[in-house]
Design an enzyme around this catalytic site. Sequence first.
Site, mmCIF file in Angstrom:
data_model
loop_
_atom_site.group_PDB
_atom_site.id
_atom_site.type_symbol
_atom_site.label_atom_id
_atom_site.label_comp_id
_atom_site.label_asym_id
_atom_site.label_seq_id
_atom_site.Cartn_x
_atom_site.Cartn_y
_atom_site.Cartn_z
ATOM 1 N N ASP A 186 72.579 62.897 4.967
ATOM 2 C CA ASP A 186 71.650 61.933 5.583
ATOM 3 C C ASP A 186 70.392 61.792 4.734
ATOM 4 O OD1 ASP A 186 70.824 60.520 8.304
ATOM 5 O OD2 ASP A 186 69.103 61.730 7.635
ATOM 6 N N CYS A 191 68.460 84.716 44.456
ATOM 7 C CA CYS A 191 67.253 84.118 43.894
ATOM 8 C C CYS A 191 67.426 83.851 42.401
ATOM 9 C CB CYS A 191 66.065 85.073 44.032
ATOM 10 S SG CYS A 191 65.709 85.567 45.718
#
Length: 493
Positions: free
Chosen positions: A443, A38
């Site tokens: 940037d 599971c």
Amino acid sequence: MHTGMHTDRERCVRAVQSKDARFDGWFFTAVLTTRIYCRPSCPVVPPKPGNMVFHPSAAACQQAGFRACKRCRPDTSPGSPEWNHRADLVARAMRLIADGVVDREGVPGLAARLGYSTRQIERQLLAELGAGPLALARAQRAQTARLLIETTPLPMAEIAFAAGFASIRTFNDTVREVYALTPSGLRTRAPRTTAPTAPGTLALRLPFRKPLNPDNLFGHLAATAVPGVEEWRAGAYRRTLRLPYGHGIVALTPQPDHIACRLSLSDLRDLPVAISRCRRMLDLDADPEAVDDRLRADPDLAPLIDKAPGRRVPRTVDEAEFAVRAVLGQQVSTAAARTHAARLVTAHGTPVDDPEGALTHLFPTPEQLASAAPDTLAMPRTRRTTFTTLVDQLASRKIHLGVESDWPETRARLLALPGFGPWTADVIGMRALGDPDAFLPTDLGVRRAAKGLGLPATPAALTARAAAWRPWRAYAVQYLWAADSHPINFLPA
């Protein structure tokens, strides 16, 4: 870090007892009494701790003779975040297996791409995942088969072929072994879907770990979309896909608890690879809690994260395409970069049909672009040199950009090319190669946001400050970009 979490028995038992969905995909619980396995968040009553054993992969559970739980469907949980944020051999191998390399090229092909012997790879995967490359690829085939059985009316023989099985018999045996049901039994039990789909179109749900903030993820893809290859239509990001056996068109729509995915493929064998590439592009296997916790520890970043947690890094379905587009985008606006790319697509891309929208082409391959006459490229001479050098290196395979790329080595190779500075190399590292720690201190958007937040704005000082954000600096970039009102940060209307 959750590395090898399945070995920390106490933590695993606690996660299962509290049905904690955050750990789905990190490990699997196998129950000795019922012989089923599971996910940690399985809704049934947790077994006694003494009856639980933990495995790092579905393949390891299957190899140990356990069958998949019919309630929690453990193979539909998001993949382990480990494979996308680690740079070692096992992680690179797992990325290639997800990309279908073992099915197409066998274990020798996998080994050749990684530059190791098949024995070394088998030994390392077995040690860490409890299963070798063949068992991992088989678990993936079983999952693809189940998906097709439950979501399409296709005949079983076609499904067996599409999922990569060598024969109908192996297909039947594997499905029965993994799911404890025959293929037709699986189909009978499948929840009926109401959404009708056109013939040849598959409707799937792509799971993710919460939270997921779709704004910058889909906003970025939509704002930079190359006409003919990508579009935003009716709340979905759509694009063409070049795949190993053919091509496809995908439409991805953010929903509160999954991403709705509509796929049409020219060859169904491409299904697992198409899903894997879309998950990678949307960074769906990320662990947002781990990322956000680390970044939130910086008091200057904390408000950005608290305001909109769960940002992902928008990536790509094609690393070479992204690198070419990064060069086209050097020192020009988003709109100009799209126009440049659209021209190349019309001139050199492969045409495709799109009955549901306005997509017209596959983005051209490096080989197709290498045959372009340099004087037809409308760009300054120095950028033209950068472009033609990159394309030639990619076409001749002197530089290879792929899911298995070694990040530092590839960055160094890119930086050696003319016209490649740190920004271009790192944006490719972040968005094409998936390096979670790639950082863009030069940037403009990052520097502007840093200044607005009172963070150091010079690249050197910002890099020093960002050391505390490692290994998640690529995610910090998303949060910093999101401080701006640029269209990349908003879902289109």
